[in-house]
Design an enzyme around this catalytic site. Structure first.
Site, PDB file in Angstrom:
ATOM      1  N   LYS A  65      17.249  59.251  77.258  1.00 33.57           N
ATOM      2  CA  LYS A  65      17.871  58.714  76.253  1.00 33.57           C
ATOM      3  C   LYS A  65      16.934  57.747  75.485  1.00 33.57           C
ATOM      4  O   LYS A  65      16.506  57.832  74.292  1.00 33.57           O
ATOM      5  CB  LYS A  65      19.151  57.989  76.448  1.00 33.57           C
ATOM      6  CG  LYS A  65      20.353  58.768  76.966  1.00 33.57           C
ATOM      7  CD  LYS A  65      21.448  58.104  77.317  1.00 33.57           C
ATOM      8  CE  LYS A  65      21.227  57.652  78.419  1.00 33.57           C
ATOM      9  NZ  LYS A  65      20.968  57.830  79.706  1.00 33.57           N
ATOM     10  N   THR A  66      16.058  57.031  76.462  1.00 39.74           N
ATOM     11  CA  THR A  66      15.384  55.916  75.779  1.00 39.74           C
ATOM     12  C   THR A  66      14.031  56.751  75.103  1.00 39.74           C
ATOM     13  O   THR A  66      13.517  56.488  74.012  1.00 39.74           O
ATOM     14  CB  THR A  66      14.980  55.075  76.928  1.00 39.74           C
ATOM     15  OG1 THR A  66      16.196  54.432  77.404  1.00 39.74           O
ATOM     16  CG2 THR A  66      13.939  53.871  76.403  1.00 39.74           C
ATOM     17  N   GLU A  95      21.436  51.800  75.295  1.00 37.30           N
ATOM     18  CA  GLU A  95      22.509  51.368  76.153  1.00 37.30           C
ATOM     19  C   GLU A  95      23.560  50.823  75.358  1.00 37.30           C
ATOM     20  O   GLU A  95      24.284  49.731  75.527  1.00 37.30           O
ATOM     21  CB  GLU A  95      21.801  50.123  76.849  1.00 37.30           C
ATOM     22  CG  GLU A  95      20.404  50.275  77.378  1.00 37.30           C
ATOM     23  CD  GLU A  95      20.578  50.836  78.958  1.00 37.30           C
ATOM     24  OE1 GLU A  95      21.683  51.179  79.428  1.00 37.30           O
ATOM     25  OE2 GLU A  95      19.476  51.094  79.619  1.00 37.30           O
ATOM     26  N   GLN A  97      27.171  54.206  82.977  1.00 34.62           N
ATOM     27  CA  GLN A  97      26.406  53.108  83.220  1.00 34.62           C
ATOM     28  C   GLN A  97      26.974  51.685  82.720  1.00 34.62           C
ATOM     29  O   GLN A  97      26.208  50.824  82.483  1.00 34.62           O
ATOM     30  CB  GLN A  97      24.784  53.226  82.827  1.00 34.62           C
ATOM     31  CG  GLN A  97      24.417  54.450  83.643  1.00 34.62           C
ATOM     32  CD  GLN A  97      22.967  54.665  83.455  1.00 34.62           C
ATOM     33  OE1 GLN A  97      22.114  53.580  83.689  1.00 34.62           O
ATOM     34  NE2 GLN A  97      22.600  55.610  82.917  1.00 34.62           N
TER      35      GLN A  97
HETATM   36  P1  ATP Z   1      18.678  55.640  81.935  1.00 35.05           P
HETATM   37  O1  ATP Z   1      20.100  56.030  81.773  1.00 35.05           O
HETATM   38  O2  ATP Z   1      18.483  54.893  83.208  1.00 35.05           O
HETATM   39  O3  ATP Z   1      18.493  54.569  80.796  1.00 35.05           O
HETATM   40  P2  ATP Z   1      17.339  57.518  80.140  1.00 35.05           P
HETATM   41  O4  ATP Z   1      18.216  58.358  79.968  1.00 35.05           O
HETATM   42  O5  ATP Z   1      17.131  56.469  79.153  1.00 35.05           O
HETATM   43  O6  ATP Z   1      17.644  56.713  81.525  1.00 35.05           O
HETATM   44  P3  ATP Z   1      14.364  57.878  80.260  1.00 35.05           P
HETATM   45  O7  ATP Z   1      14.124  56.533  80.903  1.00 35.05           O
HETATM   46  O8  ATP Z   1      14.277  58.075  78.659  1.00 35.05           O
HETATM   47  O9  ATP Z   1      16.000  58.319  80.513  1.00 35.05           O
HETATM   48  O10 ATP Z   1      13.702  59.306  80.748  1.00 35.05           O
HETATM   49  C1  ATP Z   1      13.820  59.268  82.251  1.00 35.05           C
HETATM   50  C2  ATP Z   1      12.411  59.802  82.863  1.00 35.05           C
HETATM   51  O11 ATP Z   1      12.448  61.123  82.461  1.00 35.05           O
HETATM   52  C3  ATP Z   1      11.267  59.092  82.035  1.00 35.05           C
HETATM   53  O12 ATP Z   1      10.331  58.858  82.795  1.00 35.05           O
HETATM   54  C4  ATP Z   1      10.911  59.910  80.977  1.00 35.05           C
HETATM   55  O13 ATP Z   1       9.553  59.889  80.621  1.00 35.05           O
HETATM   56  C5  ATP Z   1      11.165  61.281  81.642  1.00 35.05           C
HETATM   57  N1  ATP Z   1      11.434  62.207  80.602  1.00 35.05           N
HETATM   58  C6  ATP Z   1      12.495  62.327  79.738  1.00 35.05           C
HETATM   59  N2  ATP Z   1      12.597  63.490  79.039  1.00 35.05           N
HETATM   60  C7  ATP Z   1      11.453  64.296  79.496  1.00 35.05           C
HETATM   61  C8  ATP Z   1      11.048  65.624  79.049  1.00 35.05           C
HETATM   62  N3  ATP Z   1      11.614  66.371  78.214  1.00 35.05           N
HETATM   63  N4  ATP Z   1       9.832  66.049  79.581  1.00 35.05           N
HETATM   64  C9  ATP Z   1       9.480  65.340  80.747  1.00 35.05           C
HETATM   65  N5  ATP Z   1       9.826  64.023  81.169  1.00 35.05           N
HETATM   66  C10 ATP Z   1      10.826  63.415  80.328  1.00 35.05           C
HETATM   67 MG    MG Z   2      17.420  54.207  79.196  1.00 33.78          MG
END
Ligand code: ATP
Ligand code: MG
Length: 718
Positions: A32-33, A229, A297
């Site tokens: 997401k981030t 978030e 979360q």
């Molecule tokens: P949270 O809910 O904990 O905030 P999030 O959904 O924001 O998590 P991110 O932090 O953006 O998730 O991504 C989690 C990890 O997965 C990071 O290390 C990111 O670089 C990696 N990632 C996300 N998408 C991909 C992708 N398409 N290919 C490779 N790595 C990815």
């Molecule tokens: Mg995030």
């Protein structure tokens, strides 16, 4: 050129979504981030001016990281877009609009400690049958009232429809006193040209609601708004977004500026309003809102966040597209299985299931230790092992439910010489001596900050008594002036104690001398000179019983000075005022970042972060889930989500530890394993506890051997 091939198809959809509102509703670690960072870069590549992009996240650290990521992806956008926390954005907004808000350009932010001081001062003449009232609770009632008031002012819909009443409905007595207190409290804030945290959102919302020209200006400025978030937004934050991001209807006036560059979208001159929208043009033309979040979360319900903001997104922003991401890129298969096991028992969620292509990895290990010291020593041993095998300290985190849990780990780490940083610790910036230090800095930065002035007057003591201060304060209030403005006129105050006017005048001269030395980029050195001239360290040492406590207090001066130096290096043009306001916004994020260490932090502070190796500690009943704290009823669902947040921080290795006994108020008490442990799937974890045949004592004995070897290698104390 931005490489969209490093995104999966739904991520790409979210990143390249054209106009209008969209919600990415997805589990932990699904990117997401990453979507937010890429979308900012993508928009800029499409020709959107970077300064028309606003991205909001939850902590200063997350905002700083976001800026870095965007900069890496697209160069300038990281600098020119507004990427901030909600409160940071509010502060920025009020700085721009200080005149409309009736504030001086350099107003100060009154932090939680100052709020208590002001509320107590106002309370002196509000009493309730002589009963003692919990001031913090009153402050939170007042905050709620302010939030309710602000969201109700104008706009298409009042707060009632878009938000919840926070979960802990205060009893009538508190409400009544808060009612009586609020006007006085607000007057006191105004008198010292301060705003409190609530104001940082409430006042922009009030201004945007009340003044269409301001609203149009900001709607026109921010064509693209992104929120990370989103599950932890509260009613006023939602209102702020509604005010900034409304589509072009008759209720809103502004419209997007023409989008430069190659986008084929329907760019048109601004401003436009409903009556001038050509038929067939999308009401969001050239504008978008992209919110990302995970209802699993939602962990800030206790602070008024409302998970219904995310669940009802399509209602608040009609026509919103909802995009789901289900692939997790962060954690190994078994870690994810454990996370899914815990969260699937939640009764109030939108069902979703995360999967990963990553290796299954090691099973999650669940370990019982005899007590909190042994738990900490066990973790220190495993951390040491990981460091020896090549992991960097910053790749490791110890996560706990309550700040108070950090102490045992700090001691164990210190003992073996493991570098560590405590994030959001038992707030350094809340310690009494640190507040004395900050009071002097604030007096220099904010001439009208009376709360800080009164604190600084006798730190160190300079023979100005309470009576003198009180009479001066009353006299100043009668003339509608802050105390700081009348320090030199004290001789005119009736019945002022003898000698006081001279001392007050001296104080005014001293402050003026100090104040003149600070300037943009000139912070640490003037501060160092000030504390030397005040002989602050010696004074801090004197005030306590033991030499050790004295040293600890005196060292606080050096810590603050180090932070100032760090700030000067990072932001060379920074002023003392902006530093103090940033500190007030989120002190835990502003610790020097150049110390690389194992992160010790609460589950709340760990939101959004990831680490190859994680220790989730104290997984016991009454800790996770916590028993009611600070008068809040515990919310088991929220505790479950916290456990889920903890588990999903781990990338490769996760340890879950608990103690079978803990010392509380001097008594050793047996502890029960957390109910959440029962939800870990059988094949995904292994247990080292009495039920699995290994005693906590045997585990502890083994970890002692590891520690002995470590001490020799890492050079810690013996
Ligand atoms: P949270 O809910 O904990 O905030 P999030 O959904 O924001 O998590 P991110 O932090 O953006 O998730 O991504 C989690 C990890 O997965 C990071 O290390 C990111 O670089 C990696 N990632 C996300 N998408 C991909 C992708 N398409 N290919 C490779 N790595 C990815
Ligand atoms: Mg995030």
């Amino acid at each position: 050129m931005l490489d969209l091939s490093r995104l999966n198809p739904p991520q790409r959809t979210a990143v390249t979504f054209e106009d209008g509102p969209s919600l990415v509703l997805a589990g932990a670690g699904s990117g997401k981030t990453r979507v937010i960072a890429h979308r900012i870069a993508w928009l800029v590549e499409q020709g959107v001016p970077p300064d028309s992009i606003l991205a909001v996240t939850f902590t200063n650290k997350a905002a700083a990281e976001m800026r870095e990521r965007v900069k890496a992806l697209s160069g300038t956008a990281g600098k020119e877009s507004v990427i901030a926390t909600f409160h940071g954005f509010g502060l920025w907004f009020l700085r721009q609009e200080h005149e409309a808000a009736g504030l001086p350009r350099w107003f100060s932010i009154c932090d939680a400690g100052d709020q208590v001081t002001i509320a107590k001062r106002c309370l002196a003449d509000v009493s309730l049958d002589g009963r003692r009232l919990d001031v913090r609770r009153l402050i939170s009632c007042m905050s709620e009232q302010k939030a309710l008031g602000a969201s109700g002012t104008g706009g298409a819909r009042g707060l009632g429809a878009s938000a919840s009443v926070p979960p802990s409905v205060p009893d009538d007595d508190y409400l009544a006193v808060a009612d009586a207190l609020l006007p006085r409290y607000e007057r006191a804030l105004r008198a010292q040209r301060s705003v409190d945290f609530e104001d940082l959102i409430v006042r922009p919302v009030a201004l945007l609601s009340a003044d269409p020209s301001i609203r149009d200006r900001y709607r026109e400025r921010f064509q693209h708004v992104l929120v990370d978030e989103f599950q932890d937004t509260n009613a006023v934050q939602l209102r702020l977004l509604e005010l900034l991001c409304a589509p072009l209807t008759s209720a809103s006036g502004g419209a997007g500026r023409a989008r430069a560059g190659a986008r084929k979208s329907t760019a048109k001159p601004a401003p436009v309003n409903a009556s001038t929208i050509p038929p067939g043009v999308h009401p969001w033309a050239g504008r978008s809102l992209c919110a990302v979040g995970d209802d699993d979360q939602a962990i800030y319900g206790w602070r008024g966040a409302d998970v219904r903001n995310i669940l009802g997104f399509e209602r608040y922003f009609p026509g919103a597209a909802v995009i789901r991401l289900e692939q997790n890129y962060r954690s190994t298969g078994r870690i994810l299985e454990c996370a899914n096991g815990v969260i699937s028992r939640s009764s109030t969620r939108r069902p979703k299931r995360l999967w990963t292509e990553a290796a299954t990895g090691d099973p999650v290990r669940v370990v019982a230790l005899p007590d909190e010291q042994e738990e900490a020593r066990f973790v220190a041993g495993e951390v040491g092992r990981a460091l020896n095998s090549g992991l960097r300290p910053a790749e490791i985190a110890v996560l706990y439910r309550l700040n108070a849990q950090s102490q045992a780990f700090e001691e164990a780490f210190r003992e073996v010489g493991i570098p560590h940083t405590v994030k959001g610790g038992p707030a350094f910036f809340d310690r009494s001596e640190v507040r004395d230090i900050l009071a002097w800095l604030k007096v220099c930065a904010f001439p009208q900050d009376d709360v800080s002035l009164v604190r600084a007057v006798n730190a160190p003591a300079r023979g100005i008594g309470d009576v003198a201060l009180e009479r001066l304060g009353t006299w100043a209030a009668g003339r509608g002036e802050p105390v700081s403005a009348v320090l030199r006129s004290a001789s005119a105050v009736p019945d002022i104690p003898r000698g006081a006017p001279e001392r007050l005048e001296q104080l005014a001269n001293t402050i003026e001398r100090f104040r003149a030395r600070f300037g943009p980029g000139r912070i640490a050195e003037p501060a160092r000179m000030m504390f030397e001239e005040l002989d602050f360290r010696a004074w801090l040492r004197r005030g306590v019983m033991s030499a050790e406590a004295g040293t600890r207090r005196a060292e606080a001066v050096d810590s603050v000075l180090r932070t100032l130096e760090w700030l000067e290096r990072r932001h060379p043009a920074s002023t003392l005022g902006s530093f103090l306001n940033r500190l007030a916004l989120d002190s835990r994020d502003d610790e020097p970042e150049d110390v690389e260490g194992v992160a010790l932090m609460t589950l709340h502070a760990a939101k959004g972060l990831e680490f190859p190796l994680v220790f989730l500690v104290g997984v016991e009943e009454d800790l996770l889930p916590v028993s009611g704290i600070q008068g809040e009823a515990r919310d088991l669902e929220e505790e479950r989500r916290l456990a889920y947040v903890g588990i999903t921080r781990a990338r490769q290795t996760l340890w879950i530890t608990r103690a079978t006994a803990r010392t509380r108020r001097g008594r050793v008490e047996p502890r029960t394993p957390s109910r959440f442990l029962e939800d870990l799937p059988a094949g995904a974890h292994v247990r080292h506890d009495p039920e699995s045949g290994s005693t906590p004592e045997a585990t502890a004995a083994r970890s002692s051997e590891v520690l002995r070897a470590l001490r020799a290698r890492l050079g810690g104390r013996n």
